[in-house]
Design a protein around this motif. Sequence first.
Motif, PDB file in Angstrom:
ATOM      1  N   VAL A  38       0.843  -1.203   0.000  1.00 50.79           N
ATOM      2  CA  VAL A  38       0.000   0.000   0.000  1.00 50.79           C
ATOM      3  C   VAL A  38       0.872   1.244   0.000  1.00 50.79           C
ATOM      4  CG1 VAL A  38      -1.958  -1.066   1.188  1.00 50.79           C
ATOM      5  CG2 VAL A  38      -0.136  -0.045   2.532  1.00 50.79           C
ATOM      6  N   GLY A  39       0.340   2.297  -0.626  1.00 53.32           N
ATOM      7  CA  GLY A  39       0.934   3.626  -0.503  1.00 53.32           C
ATOM      8  C   GLY A  39       2.171   3.900  -1.313  1.00 53.32           C
ATOM      9  N   ILE A  40       2.605   2.993  -2.188  1.00 50.39           N
ATOM     10  CA  ILE A  40       3.783   3.259  -3.005  1.00 50.39           C
ATOM     11  C   ILE A  40       3.465   2.984  -4.471  1.00 50.39           C
ATOM     12  CG2 ILE A  40       5.317   2.681  -1.094  1.00 50.39           C
ATOM     13  CD1 ILE A  40       6.029   0.089  -2.522  1.00 50.39           C
ATOM     14  N   THR A  41       4.274   3.573  -5.333  1.00 54.47           N
ATOM     15  CA  THR A  41       4.089   3.440  -6.779  1.00 54.47           C
ATOM     16  C   THR A  41       5.356   2.879  -7.396  1.00 54.47           C
ATOM     17  OG1 THR A  41       2.536   5.295  -6.852  1.00 54.47           O
ATOM     18  CG2 THR A  41       3.620   4.708  -8.913  1.00 54.47           C
ATOM     19  N   LEU A  42       5.193   1.845  -8.207  1.00 52.53           N
ATOM     20  CA  LEU A  42       6.340   1.149  -8.804  1.00 52.53           C
ATOM     21  C   LEU A  42       6.153   1.019 -10.311  1.00 52.53           C
ATOM     22  CD1 LEU A  42       6.631  -1.680  -6.118  1.00 52.53           C
ATOM     23  CD2 LEU A  42       8.029   0.392  -6.255  1.00 52.53           C
ATOM     24  N   LEU A  43       5.862   2.126 -10.958  1.00 55.09           N
ATOM     25  CA  LEU A  43       5.530   2.099 -12.380  1.00 55.09           C
ATOM     26  C   LEU A  43       6.731   1.869 -13.284  1.00 55.09           C
ATOM     27  CD1 LEU A  43       2.866   4.961 -12.575  1.00 55.09           C
ATOM     28  CD2 LEU A  43       2.523   2.486 -12.364  1.00 55.09           C
ATOM     29  N   ALA A  44       7.934   1.770 -12.697  1.00 59.66           N
ATOM     30  CA  ALA A  44       9.104   1.430 -13.512  1.00 59.66           C
ATOM     31  C   ALA A  44       9.008   0.006 -14.038  1.00 59.66           C
ATOM     32  CB  ALA A  44      10.388   1.614 -12.708  1.00 59.66           C
ATOM     33  N   SER A  45       8.136  -0.776 -13.429  1.00 58.04           N
ATOM     34  CA  SER A  45       7.936  -2.162 -13.848  1.00 58.04           C
ATOM     35  C   SER A  45       6.490  -2.378 -14.255  1.00 58.04           C
ATOM     36  CB  SER A  45       8.297  -3.124 -12.714  1.00 58.04           C
ATOM     37  OG  SER A  45       7.981  -4.464 -13.062  1.00 58.04           O
ATOM     38  N   HIS A  46       6.298  -3.322 -15.169  1.00 58.68           N
ATOM     39  CA  HIS A  46       4.943  -3.748 -15.505  1.00 58.68           C
ATOM     40  C   HIS A  46       4.809  -5.261 -15.294  1.00 58.68           C
ATOM     41  CE1 HIS A  46       6.132  -5.384 -19.535  1.00 58.68           C
ATOM     42  NE2 HIS A  46       7.080  -4.484 -19.424  1.00 58.68           N
ATOM     43  N   THR A  47       5.747  -5.834 -14.501  1.00 59.63           N
ATOM     44  CA  THR A  47       5.742  -7.271 -14.219  1.00 59.63           C
ATOM     45  C   THR A  47       5.858  -7.502 -12.722  1.00 59.63           C
ATOM     46  OG1 THR A  47       6.832  -7.731 -16.334  1.00 59.63           O
ATOM     47  CG2 THR A  47       6.880  -9.472 -14.669  1.00 59.63           C
ATOM     48  N   LEU A  48       4.905  -8.230 -12.159  1.00 61.13           N
ATOM     49  CA  LEU A  48       4.916  -8.563 -10.737  1.00 61.13           C
ATOM     50  C   LEU A  48       4.899 -10.079 -10.590  1.00 61.13           C
ATOM     51  CD1 LEU A  48       4.557  -8.056  -7.660  1.00 61.13           C
ATOM     52  CD2 LEU A  48       2.096  -7.820  -8.106  1.00 61.13           C
ATOM     53  N   ILE A  49       5.847 -10.609  -9.803  1.00 70.00           N
ATOM     54  CA  ILE A  49       5.948 -12.041  -9.561  1.00 70.00           C
ATOM     55  C   ILE A  49       5.752 -12.300  -8.067  1.00 70.00           C
ATOM     56  CG2 ILE A  49       7.445 -14.066  -9.675  1.00 70.00           C
ATOM     57  CD1 ILE A  49       8.919 -12.667 -12.002  1.00 70.00           C
ATOM     58  N   PHE A  50       4.782 -13.130  -7.740  1.00 74.82           N
ATOM     59  CA  PHE A  50       4.566 -13.523  -6.345  1.00 74.82           C
ATOM     60  C   PHE A  50       5.403 -14.752  -6.039  1.00 74.82           C
ATOM     61  CE2 PHE A  50       0.886 -10.863  -6.962  1.00 74.82           C
ATOM     62  CZ  PHE A  50       0.583 -10.357  -5.698  1.00 74.82           C
ATOM     63  N   ASN A  51       6.430 -14.588  -5.180  1.00 71.86           N
ATOM     64  CA  ASN A  51       7.142 -15.768  -4.689  1.00 71.86           C
ATOM     65  C   ASN A  51       6.289 -16.485  -3.653  1.00 71.86           C
ATOM     66  OD1 ASN A  51       9.848 -17.263  -4.576  1.00 71.86           O
ATOM     67  ND2 ASN A  51       9.450 -16.860  -2.405  1.00 71.86           N
ATOM     68  N   ASN A  52       5.451 -15.743  -2.992  1.00 70.11           N
ATOM     69  CA  ASN A  52       4.532 -16.267  -1.990  1.00 70.11           C
ATOM     70  C   ASN A  52       3.286 -15.397  -2.036  1.00 70.11           C
ATOM     71  OD1 ASN A  52       3.413 -17.614   0.189  1.00 70.11           O
ATOM     72  ND2 ASN A  52       5.160 -17.302   1.545  1.00 70.11           N
ATOM     73  N   ILE A  53       2.174 -15.904  -1.536  1.00 69.53           N
ATOM     74  CA  ILE A  53       0.953 -15.113  -1.542  1.00 69.53           C
ATOM     75  C   ILE A  53       0.415 -14.964  -0.131  1.00 69.53           C
ATOM     76  CG2 ILE A  53       0.263 -15.801  -3.880  1.00 69.53           C
ATOM     77  CD1 ILE A  53      -1.779 -17.725  -2.552  1.00 69.53           C
ATOM     78  N   SER A  54      -0.301 -13.865   0.066  1.00 67.84           N
ATOM     79  CA  SER A  54      -1.048 -13.694   1.307  1.00 67.84           C
ATOM     80  C   SER A  54      -2.335 -14.497   1.211  1.00 67.84           C
ATOM     81  CB  SER A  54      -1.364 -12.212   1.529  1.00 67.84           C
ATOM     82  OG  SER A  54      -2.284 -12.050   2.590  1.00 67.84           O
TER      83      SER A  54
END
Length: 231
Positions: free
Chosen positions: A150-166
Amino acid sequence: VVHIYLRRVKEDLQDLPNKTVHELFYDLDMGQLMEYNRLWDEYEAAQLEADPTKEINNELLEGAIYRKYLSNQMVPNTIKLTDSFIEKGEKVVIACCYDEELYTLKDYYGDRCVIYNGKISAKDKDKNIEKFTNDPNIMVFIGNIQAAGVGITLLASHTLIFNNISFVPGDNLQMQDRIYRIGQTKDVDIYYQIYRDTQYEKMWNIVLRKSLVINQIVKKVGKLKPEESLG
């Protein structure tokens, strides 16, 4: 007093690109499977020793040690997937739940990455976001889901990889929104990784069902768009 709440859903934001969610399934090898079963047996025995009348609910998977083991086994898969994007010059965000997996990934990527968890200072958090955004040598952002979701912006990337999930669906969706938000100009890809035939897979299915229900509640139209399908 009249309270008015204005809630903007993604369908209202016409300029957002497409988002594709991918499920990647892996098999535990024989050694991993033996350790997996041993950890689960120990967990069940400990629970019954503490309370012999307790009914062990495998569906809920309460054992943190068990989850940590699977997250640590997932790291090589995450590295292989991440490296495939780095080789193409693309920056990647990796989501973790535990410090052990986060620091293992940090050790591997070294000065090519930054981290973001609850143990670093607010100043370092801001510095690491800035470096990931503007430093061409920083290719990987490794974040704890609770701290970085929450509360941050990471627009330098368009790829997100979950090593683990909530196991809380909203946490995963919030993490997705770090790269899928106003200002993103590229199509977004989200990768969830699951070990087959484990309690983790069963929990993923529960999380998936919860996510579908949540989406049906908050969206103006109950049906999911194709690009938002988790299938």
